[in-house]
Scaffold this active site. Structure first.
Site, PDB file in Angstrom:
ATOM      1  CG  ASN A 100      -2.818   3.725  -7.426  1.00 54.55           C
ATOM      2  OD1 ASN A 100      -3.488   4.630  -7.907  1.00 54.55           O
ATOM      3  ND2 ASN A 100      -3.187   2.451  -7.494  1.00 54.55           N
ATOM      4  CD1 TRP A 101      -1.533   9.705  -4.664  1.00 53.26           C
ATOM      5  CD2 TRP A 101      -2.412  11.648  -5.347  1.00 53.26           C
ATOM      6  NE1 TRP A 101      -0.612  10.691  -4.399  1.00 53.26           N
ATOM      7  CE2 TRP A 101      -1.129  11.898  -4.817  1.00 53.26           C
ATOM      8  CE3 TRP A 101      -3.149  12.723  -5.846  1.00 53.26           C
ATOM      9  CZ2 TRP A 101      -0.573  13.182  -4.752  1.00 53.26           C
ATOM     10  CZ3 TRP A 101      -2.605  14.002  -5.782  1.00 53.26           C
ATOM     11  CH2 TRP A 101      -1.326  14.223  -5.237  1.00 53.26           C
ATOM     12  CE  LYS A 102      -5.319   1.779  -4.728  1.00 57.14           C
ATOM     13  NZ  LYS A 102      -5.694   0.535  -4.067  1.00 57.14           N
ATOM     14  CG  HIS A 116      -4.382  -1.140  -9.687  1.00 60.04           C
ATOM     15  ND1 HIS A 116      -5.452  -1.621  -8.975  1.00 60.04           N
ATOM     16  CD2 HIS A 116      -3.456  -0.758  -8.783  1.00 60.04           C
ATOM     17  CE1 HIS A 116      -5.178  -1.518  -7.676  1.00 60.04           C
ATOM     18  NE2 HIS A 116      -3.977  -0.991  -7.538  1.00 60.04           N
ATOM     19  CD  GLU A 133      -8.045  -0.758  -6.562  1.00 59.05           C
ATOM     20  OE1 GLU A 133      -7.898   0.371  -7.059  1.00 59.05           O
ATOM     21  OE2 GLU A 133      -7.619  -1.053  -5.419  1.00 59.05           O
ATOM     22  CD  GLU A 173      -0.192  -2.885  -6.527  1.00 57.84           C
ATOM     23  OE1 GLU A 173       0.157  -2.045  -5.710  1.00 57.84           O
ATOM     24  OE2 GLU A 173      -1.170  -2.750  -7.267  1.00 57.84           O
ATOM     25  N   GLY A 218      -5.366  -2.601  -0.002  1.00 54.55           N
ATOM     26  CA  GLY A 218      -6.397  -1.858   0.723  1.00 54.55           C
ATOM     27  C   GLY A 218      -7.006  -2.625   1.885  1.00 54.55           C
ATOM     28  CB  SER A 227      -1.577  -3.176   3.165  1.00 53.56           C
ATOM     29  OG  SER A 227      -2.943  -3.282   2.809  1.00 53.56           O
ATOM     30  N   GLY A 274      -0.825   2.757  -2.112  1.00 48.30           N
ATOM     31  CA  GLY A 274      -2.145   3.341  -2.247  1.00 48.30           C
ATOM     32  C   GLY A 274      -2.480   4.209  -1.047  1.00 48.30           C
ATOM     33  N   GLY A 275      -3.159   3.626  -0.075  1.00 44.78           N
ATOM     34  CA  GLY A 275      -3.650   4.364   1.098  1.00 44.78           C
ATOM     35  C   GLY A 275      -2.618   5.291   1.724  1.00 44.78           C
TER      36      GLY A 275
HETATM   37  P1  PGA Z   1      -2.803  -0.030  -0.837  1.00 49.36           P
HETATM   38  O1  PGA Z   1      -2.909   0.016  -2.442  1.00 49.36           O
HETATM   39  O2  PGA Z   1      -1.409   0.469  -0.506  1.00 49.36           O
HETATM   40  O3  PGA Z   1      -3.882   0.896  -0.346  1.00 49.36           O
HETATM   41  O4  PGA Z   1      -2.998  -1.440  -0.435  1.00 49.36           O
HETATM   42  C1  PGA Z   1      -1.851  -0.367  -3.256  1.00 49.36           C
HETATM   43  C2  PGA Z   1      -2.268  -0.348  -4.694  1.00 49.36           C
HETATM   44  O5  PGA Z   1      -3.417  -0.720  -4.985  1.00 49.36           O
HETATM   45  O6  PGA Z   1      -1.493   0.030  -5.586  1.00 49.36           O
END
Ligand code: PGA
Length: 252
Positions: free
Chosen positions: A9-11, A94, A96, A166, A172, A212, A233-234
């Site tokens: 997930n590149w956000k 998600h 967010e 998640e 994050g 994470s 994500g990251g």
């Molecule tokens: P993260 O994000 O790996 O940076 O914690 C995961 C996600 O939000 O899908």
């Protein structure tokens, strides 16, 4: 059992040029993967990334999807528009989106149904806040989100859904759920699906862990019996790290 899925997930990261560079670096690193590899770039990067991943083993996903075919929905993207760019997966709900953009359980359900109706695999995100975990209501809350997401989805479609557990406090933050914490909730989700849809379907639904996950902690998480992959994500923005996770997800 479903093949494991490792999805990035590149956000809201990477311009089209940067996205091209990232995926070009990733393609050779994951070409021998035995799991399904998915990248979910921002909408504006779908076109250039699609051109580069066509003919490779990397599948394309997006970070949201609307339920209507077209119309007065400023800022939204329809399933047909996404299909035009080769999108096969859509992240839905998600945390967010839920926290910052008012995404509701009802909206998540509508988006998931629209994705399914168009042959796009929904990756539905669920997860508790730190306060909910500390109050001991994690399973109740996550079960509620899962039931709402699956409302009115028949068994023939339910089996195609991917769930990403998640925990919000792990996203994050660099603070990952322990292998046991992640397994416990993923097992609870599978149990719920077993009660709703039966043992066969519950075993076939792919349940991912996200929050994470990185090159260092992925092995323990991916070895859990009810964790069928990861939503990353990251670490998905670092090709070498993402490739390590893909390799771990490829273990028999
Ligand atoms: P993260 O994000 O790996 O940076 O914690 C995961 C996600 O939000 O899908």
């Amino acid at each position: 059992m479903h093949k494991p899925i490792i999805a990035g997930n590149w956000k809201m990261n990477k311009t089209p040029e940067e996205a091209k560079a990232l995926v070009s670096e990733l393609i050779p690193l994951v070409k021998d993967a035995k799991c399904d590899v998915v990248v979910c770039p921002p909408f504006v990067d779908l076109c250039p990334v699609h051109k580069l991943v066509e003919g490779t083993n990397i599948h394309l996903g997006c970070q949201n999807i609307h339920w209507a075919e077209s119309g007065a929905y400023t800022g939204e993207i329809s399933p047909k528009m996404l299909l035009a760019f080769g999108v096969e997966y859509a992240i839905i709900g998600h945390s967010e989106r839920r926290a910052y953009f008012g995404e509701t359980d009802e909206g998540v359900n509508k988006r998931a149904k629209a994705a399914l109706a168009n042959g796009i695999t929904p990756i539905i995100c669920v997860g508790e806040t730190l306060e909910q975990r500390e109050a001991g209501v994690t399973e109740t809350f996550v079960s509620g989100q899962t039931v709402a997401a699956f409302a009115g989805i028949p068994a023939v479609d339910a089996v195609k859904v991917v769930i990403a557990y998640e925990p919000i406090w792990a996203i994050g933050t660099g603070r990952t759920a322990t292998d046991e914490q992640a397994q416990e909730v993923c097992f609870a989700i599978r149990e719920l699906l077993r009660r709703e849809y039966g043992a066969l379907i519950s075993r076939k639904v792919c349940i991912l862990y996200g929050g994470s996950m990185n090159a260092k902690n992925c092995a323990g998480l991916l070895a859990q019996p009810d964790i069928d992959g990861g939503l990353i994500g990251g670490a998905s923005l670092k090709p070498a790290d993402f490739a390590v996770i893909v390799r771990e997800g490829s273990r028999e």
